[in-house]
Motif scaffolding. Structure first.
Motif, PDB file in Angstrom:
ATOM      1  N   ARG A  94      -7.317  -3.686   7.071  1.00 43.69           N
ATOM      2  CA  ARG A  94      -7.064  -4.669   6.027  1.00 43.69           C
ATOM      3  C   ARG A  94      -6.654  -5.996   6.643  1.00 43.69           C
ATOM      4  O   ARG A  94      -5.967  -6.051   7.652  1.00 43.69           O
ATOM      5  N   ASN A 148       0.837  -1.209   0.000  1.00 42.92           N
ATOM      6  CA  ASN A 148       0.000   0.000   0.000  1.00 42.92           C
ATOM      7  C   ASN A 148       0.867   1.253   0.000  1.00 42.92           C
ATOM      8  O   ASN A 148       1.922   1.297   0.627  1.00 42.92           O
ATOM      9  N   GLU A 149       0.408   2.280  -0.677  1.00 40.82           N
ATOM     10  CA  GLU A 149       1.048   3.602  -0.693  1.00 40.82           C
ATOM     11  C   GLU A 149       2.509   3.550  -1.126  1.00 40.82           C
ATOM     12  O   GLU A 149       3.338   4.365  -0.699  1.00 40.82           O
ATOM     13  N   ALA A 183      -2.078  -5.187   0.971  1.00 41.15           N
ATOM     14  CA  ALA A 183      -3.347  -5.866   0.738  1.00 41.15           C
ATOM     15  C   ALA A 183      -3.017  -7.263   0.247  1.00 41.15           C
ATOM     16  O   ALA A 183      -2.173  -7.426  -0.634  1.00 41.15           O
ATOM     17  N   LYS A 229      -8.076  -4.745  -0.080  1.00 49.59           N
ATOM     18  CA  LYS A 229      -7.838  -3.302  -0.080  1.00 49.59           C
ATOM     19  C   LYS A 229      -9.057  -2.542   0.429  1.00 49.59           C
ATOM     20  O   LYS A 229      -8.946  -1.465   1.029  1.00 49.59           O
TER      21      LYS A 229
END
Length: 557
Positions: free
Chosen positions: A535, A420-421, A503, A530
């Motif tokens: 999560r 993520n990110e 995720a 996600k």
């Protein structure tokens, strides 16, 4: 054969011997072979002197072109040893053969001399005939000589003169060893003393000087003759011309030397074995590669082969030596003390039969260490992701297909993890920090997997985990949860701190599952992960609930 250098006394003797032949002519030469007027000391027998051309032309210009190369070699030999000789034809006398003997007589006359001896007309010779017919075809092949007990020559027959060119006056009264090559004198004396002590015939092979400065290989059989007093004994020596046999030996020796030079210059190791495994020949590169030196048997020669490959190589050698088919195999060598490097070699084993001279085997050994290293580097590049060390996309898909093809009742689980990110880390801290985060994530994933599980990086921030041989789907969920916890938390990077999370979608095989289907299922489950807050790993189930944004709007009554 050692090249004999003629002393000034020997050159005088050779020149005088040649002049005793009635059909000889003489030319005076400079050191570069130009014909010049003879000095006064040499010009006393003017009838024998060749006329000097007005332009001081080279002696080579007298010869037919086909003999020039040999004449040059003879002239070089004259410069080195004092005497050189060839058989050649003159350009203006086709069909007539001459023996040309060049002698360095500068110590006496200040010039080189060339003595031309007329060998007469030879029907077999013509302008186009390149054969080297010389005195060898005309001289006797055997002769007889009488010697006193101390080796002094008492008498010779006419064939001795025909064989060596020396006159009776020049030989009778001289010790026979005076005519032998200095390297052969001790051997001839030993044979002579053996004959005297045993009163039995003895044989010896020596090089006998000829009046023209050349050497002739002969075999001498000395036959003991009983006498009341040893001082009165006269021994019989039968002499046989063995020059052709020795020339064949010399040619064979040159070929063997050439073979060894060629073998030592090859970029492969060569090993020739007899049928019993004893070493016939090993070139220098082989002994350097194997580090076993001058080993006498194949067992000793292969002592540096690693234990895990030794039995296989020994069996292959035994099969080939027993007449089996040629073999090629790759083995590992134990590290040499000097370098400590473990090396790989290929052995190509070739059987030898009587057609090659003797039964046995030939081994060609190539050091392929660099090739193996390059091959391994290419394999790694083609198999693994260079940044994280995980399997790349193609290798991951191939492994998954292979596991699904294994027959049995086990399940194969697939875990799809997407960081993520990740883009925000690249944008805020830089791509180097992003790479560092990927490496950290890969290491953390590996730390919680089973030994048989596989980690692949199939996209920029996407990892595919393959979990083979599962008993039930719950096992892959447990693994996915461990992965999720490992990928959760702050990570301190060189450029700053980043938040790590992922995720995670999970899929488990069923009958008839394919790799593409399982990955698509795990990918779909990952998107569901996600959507969840917080999560957590999601196992693909059919069908997954659609995200809120994708649900159809309620219809109005």
């Amino acid at each position: 054969m050692t090249e004999y250098v003629h002393s000034a006394e020997a050159r005088d003797k050779i020149f005088a011997g040649l002049l005793e032949h009635p059909h000889t002519r003489v030319a005076a030469l400079t050191a570069d072979g130009r014909r010049i007027p003879a000095p006064d000391a040499l010009a006393r027998d003017a009838d024998r002197l060749l006329p000097v051309p007005g332009d001081n032309s080279n002696l080579l210009e007298m010869l037919r072109p086909a003999d020039v190369v040999d004449a040059l070699a003879a002239w070089e030999r004259t410069a080195r040893t004092g005497v050189g000789r060839i058989s050649a034809q003159l350009s203006d006398e086709p069909g007539r053969r001459y023996e040309l003997t060049a002698i360095d007589m500068r110590h006496r006359y200040g010039v080189f001399v060339c003595v031309l001896m007329d060998l007469g007309m030879h029907p077999a010779l013509s302008d186009g005939d390149r054969s080297e017919q010389s005195l060898a075809a005309l001289r006797p092949r055997s002769a007889r000589m009488l010697k006193k007990f101390d080796g002094v020559i008492a008498d010779i027959d006419d064939r001795v003169t025909g064989m060596f060119g020396w006159t009776r006056e020049q030989m009778i009264g001289s010790r026979s060893t005076q005519f032998f090559h200095e390297e052969d004198v001790q051997r001839s004396i030993a044979a002579w003393l053996d004959m005297l002590s045993t009163k039995q015939s003895s044989r010896v092979r020596v090089r006998h000087s000829r009046a023209d400065g050349s050497w002739l290989w002969i075999e001498v059989e000395n036959i003991y003759q009983e006498a009341a007093e040893l001082a009165e004994a006269v021994m019989v020596s039968h002499i046989s011309d063995i020059s052709e046999e020795m020339a064949a030996y010399e040619a064979l020796r040159h070929r063997e030397q050439l073979f060894r030079r060629l073998a030592d210059s090859l970029p492969i190791g060569l090993l020739q074995l007899e049928q019993d495994g004893s070493v016939v020949y090993a070139n220098s590169l082989l002994t350097s590669m194997l580090g076993t030196g001058a080993a006498g048997t194949v067992h000793e020669q292969l002592a540096s082969v690693a234990d895990q490959d030794r039995a296989t190589l020994d069996t292959a050698f035994q099969d080939v030596l027993a007449g089996g088919p040629d073999r090629e195999l790759e083995v590992t060598l134990q590290p040499l003390p000097a370098s400590g490097e473990q090396r790989r070699c290929t052995f190509t084993l070739i059987g030898l039969s009587d057609e090659e001279g003797a039964p046995g085997a030939l081994a060609c050994v190539r050091d392929i260490t660099e090739s193996v290293r390059s091959r391994e580097e290419l394999r790694v590049k083609a198999t693994f992701d260079h940044l994280t060390g995980c399997y790349n996309r193609a290798s991951s898909l191939a492994i998954l297909d292979r596991e699904l093809s294994v027959e049995g009742h086990h399940l194969t689980g697939v875990i799809f993890a997407d960081l993520n990110e990740f883009k925000g880390v690249n944008d805020s801290l830089g791509h180097a920090a992003g790479d560092e985060l990927l490496v950290t994530a890969a290491n953390r994933i590996r730390s919680v997997l089973r030994s048989d599980d596989v980690v692949g990086r199939i996209g920029g921030d996407e990892f595919l985990l393959i979990c083979p041989r599962l008993e039930q789907a719950a096992e892959v969920i447990n693994i996915a949860e461990r992965v999720g916890k490992a990928l959760e938390g702050d990570v301190v990077l060189s450029a700053g701190t980043a938040r790590l999370s992922a995720a995670i979608g999970v899929a488990c095989s069923t009958d008839g599952s394919t790799g593409d289907v399982l990955i698509a299922q795990a990918d779909a489950a990952m998107y569901e992960s996600k959507r969840l807050k917080p999560r957590r790993p999601v196992l693909f189930e059919q069908p997954l609930p659609a995200p809120e944004s994708e649900k159809p709007a309620p219809t109005r009554p």
